[in-house]
Design a protein around this motif. Structure first.
Motif, PDB file in Angstrom:
ATOM      1  N   SER A 258      58.782  58.458  47.404  1.00 40.34           N
ATOM      2  CA  SER A 258      57.579  57.621  46.491  1.00 40.34           C
ATOM      3  C   SER A 258      57.441  58.480  45.480  1.00 40.34           C
ATOM      4  O   SER A 258      57.661  58.245  44.353  1.00 40.34           O
ATOM      5  CB  SER A 258      56.824  56.678  47.314  1.00 40.34           C
ATOM      6  OG  SER A 258      56.684  55.795  46.172  1.00 40.34           O
ATOM      7  N   ALA A 259      56.774  59.411  46.074  1.00 39.83           N
ATOM      8  CA  ALA A 259      56.606  60.321  44.414  1.00 39.83           C
ATOM      9  C   ALA A 259      57.196  61.117  44.408  1.00 39.83           C
ATOM     10  O   ALA A 259      57.085  61.146  42.693  1.00 39.83           O
ATOM     11  CB  ALA A 259      55.176  61.085  45.350  1.00 39.83           C
ATOM     12  N   ALA A 260      58.108  62.182  44.927  1.00 40.52           N
ATOM     13  CA  ALA A 260      59.549  61.985  44.088  1.00 40.52           C
ATOM     14  C   ALA A 260      60.108  61.198  42.942  1.00 40.52           C
ATOM     15  O   ALA A 260      60.598  61.911  42.143  1.00 40.52           O
ATOM     16  CB  ALA A 260      60.284  62.691  45.159  1.00 40.52           C
ATOM     17  N   GLU A 261      60.474  60.286  43.551  1.00 35.61           N
ATOM     18  CA  GLU A 261      61.465  58.856  42.255  1.00 35.61           C
ATOM     19  C   GLU A 261      60.470  58.607  41.362  1.00 35.61           C
ATOM     20  O   GLU A 261      60.889  58.309  40.944  1.00 35.61           O
ATOM     21  CB  GLU A 261      61.303  57.959  43.227  1.00 35.61           C
ATOM     22  CG  GLU A 261      62.637  57.665  44.649  1.00 35.61           C
ATOM     23  CD  GLU A 261      62.605  56.866  45.662  1.00 35.61           C
ATOM     24  OE1 GLU A 261      61.938  56.081  45.700  1.00 35.61           O
ATOM     25  OE2 GLU A 261      63.370  56.709  46.215  1.00 35.61           O
ATOM     26  N   SER A 262      59.592  58.844  41.576  1.00 38.79           N
ATOM     27  CA  SER A 262      58.322  58.570  41.201  1.00 38.79           C
ATOM     28  C   SER A 262      58.801  59.386  39.661  1.00 38.79           C
ATOM     29  O   SER A 262      58.225  59.469  38.617  1.00 38.79           O
ATOM     30  CB  SER A 262      57.312  58.090  40.585  1.00 38.79           C
ATOM     31  OG  SER A 262      55.817  57.719  39.656  1.00 38.79           O
ATOM     32  N   GLU A 263      58.387  60.985  39.936  1.00 36.87           N
ATOM     33  CA  GLU A 263      58.128  61.750  39.135  1.00 36.87           C
ATOM     34  C   GLU A 263      59.335  62.136  38.231  1.00 36.87           C
ATOM     35  O   GLU A 263      60.159  62.488  36.985  1.00 36.87           O
ATOM     36  CB  GLU A 263      57.585  63.477  39.998  1.00 36.87           C
ATOM     37  CG  GLU A 263      57.997  64.508  39.116  1.00 36.87           C
ATOM     38  CD  GLU A 263      56.372  64.647  38.091  1.00 36.87           C
ATOM     39  OE1 GLU A 263      57.212  65.434  37.350  1.00 36.87           O
ATOM     40  OE2 GLU A 263      55.812  63.561  38.402  1.00 36.87           O
TER      41      GLU A 263
END
Length: 447
Positions: free
Chosen positions: A222-227
């Motif tokens: 989720s963090a990677a997709e958001s970034e």
């Protein structure tokens, strides 16, 4: 059934039956009446039996049995007529009854029924004796049937007992086998339950570990997709801004150059045409010749007005297309549905484009034909004819709006002619500086 005395002395009509007529005798009596029924005329029948005159003997005995028995009991004349028919059919039995010695070999039920109809002396005794004989025969037959049924039931009971004994032995053996098998399965079940409990414990441990890893992985993803989305959005904004700046610089210059050059060509062509029009022969003009008057042999302004062209004359379109750098914009379906609406759309397009190609070759004008793309289920595979630009409106955009966009794209001063019968289109392009003409005028010119 009781018989009333109705005959003279010396015969059996005075005798009275003091008990109900036995069923067997009654059935034979009804059959005798049914057999003699057909030999009587309708007038000889009692009123209640005339409706059965056309019935077959079997149907007559079935549906009119009670009525015939009642009539025979109450109507002496009808009984005598039936008796006569019985004497004709069975003379020997009737003669024996009259002599008082019925045939020993005859069926007692037949003798009793005949005696009931003929009423010889002593007929009541014959009927009673037949009833008793029938009762004895029925009792003997019932007793014999009961003994046979009892013997059959005894045999069935013995067979059932033997089968029950064998079945009991078999079931007992199967029960012992089932008990042993159940004990074995019980032991296996306890072992399997123990294995299942150990497996469930191991599974719960693995599920807890997997859930922990999944939660951690989902948080990282989720963090990677958001970034990634943030960076992609930023990159898109930068690329869009860069492309917009490049397009603005490129298109602004090219569009303005094109509009200016086209307008300049229009002015030059108009000036050349004006120069040709003003190339007057060398004459000297006198001030008196500038005064407006009518000279002998010349046309008056009224005569000139009479020679003006009609607003639907195709010559007007020829004059418009002869202007320098003229651009003809055609509302395609509006023209085809005005001229030949019965044809399929594909043939309408092909016919109009072929005629517009000839018109472009004759006049040298720029020709653009616009069709409404909303009616198309798929892209049209069409090769535009020579000299004609073919355009379809995009989804959500009508052909009328596309025509107005084409007119607004032209520089002020360039002659633009729009062929359409749509009043909204005509008014819109007229406000933008174009010259609207009716579809009928274009069709006349093309024909």
């Amino acid at each position: 059934m009781v018989e009333t005395a109705g005959g003279g002395p010396g015969d059996g009509t005075a005798e009275v039956l003091d008990r109900p007529l036995p069923d067997g005798v009654r059935r034979r009596v009804v059959q005798i009446v049914s057999d003699g029924f057909g030999g009587l005329t309708v007038a000889e029948l009692p009123a209640q039996l005339r409706q059965y005159a056309r019935f077959a003997p079997n149907r007559r005995a079935k549906f009119a049995g009670n009525a015939m028995a009642t009539a025979l009991e109450t109507d002496t004349l009808f009984r005598q007529r039936i008796g006569e028919k019985l004497r004709e059919a069975q003379p020997e039995l009737a003669g024996a009854l009259d002599s008082g010695s019925p045939p020993p070999a005859a069926d007692p039920l037949d003798v009793a029924a005949a005696a009931y109809v003929l009423r010889p002396t002593g007929w009541v005794k014959l009927v009673a004796a037949a009833g008793e004989e029938a009762q004895r025969a029925d009792a003997e037959r019932a007793d014999e049937e009961s003994r046979a049924e009892l013997e059959r039931l005894r045999e069935e009971l013995d067979r059932a007992r033997e089968q029950t004994r064998a079945e009991t032995e078999r079931l007992r053996a199967e029960l012992d086998s089932a008990k042993r098998e159940a004990e074995s399965l019980h032991r296996k079940l306890r072992a399997a339950l123990s294995d299942v409990k150990r497996g469930e414990a191991a599974l719960r441990k693995m599920q807890a570990e997997t859930e922990s890893l999944r939660t951690e992985g989902q948080a990282q993803v989720s963090a990677a997709e958001s970034e990634g989305r943030r960076l992609k959005a930023r990159l898109g904004e930068v690329e869009a801004a860069l492309e917009a700046s490049r397009r603005a610089a490129r298109e602004g210059r090219s569009v303005e150059d094109m509009r200016v050059r086209l307008l300049l060509d229009t002015v030059l062509d108009a000036a050349q045409g004006l120069r040709r029009e003003l190339a007057l022969p060398p004459v000297s003009v006198r001030p008196a010749e500038t005064v407006d008057a009518v000279e002998p042999g010349r046309m008056t302004p009224k005569d000139i007005a009479a020679r003006a062209l009609s607003e639907n004359d195709p010559a007007i379109l020829n004059q418009l297309l002869a202007l320098p750098q003229a651009h003809l914009v055609v509302d395609g379906y509006n023209v085809t549905k005005t001229g030949y609406p019965q044809m399929p759309l594909e043939k309408q397009r092909l016919r109009l484009l072929g005629q517009l190609s000839q018109l472009a070759a004759q006049t040298g004008a720029e020709v653009t034909c616009v069709f409404d793309g909303a009616e198309l289920a798929a892209p049209v595979l069409l090769a535009p004819p020579r000299g004609v630009r073919v355009l379809f409106s995009k989804p959500g955009v009508t052909a009328d709006e596309l025509i107005r966009q084409l007119v607004r794209a032209e520089p002020p001063g360039r002659p633009v002619i729009v062929a359409s019968t749509d009043r909204e289109v005509a008014d819109g392009v007229a406000k933008a500086g174009a010259r609207p003409v009716a579809s009928a005028m274009l069709l006349k010119r093309l024909s």
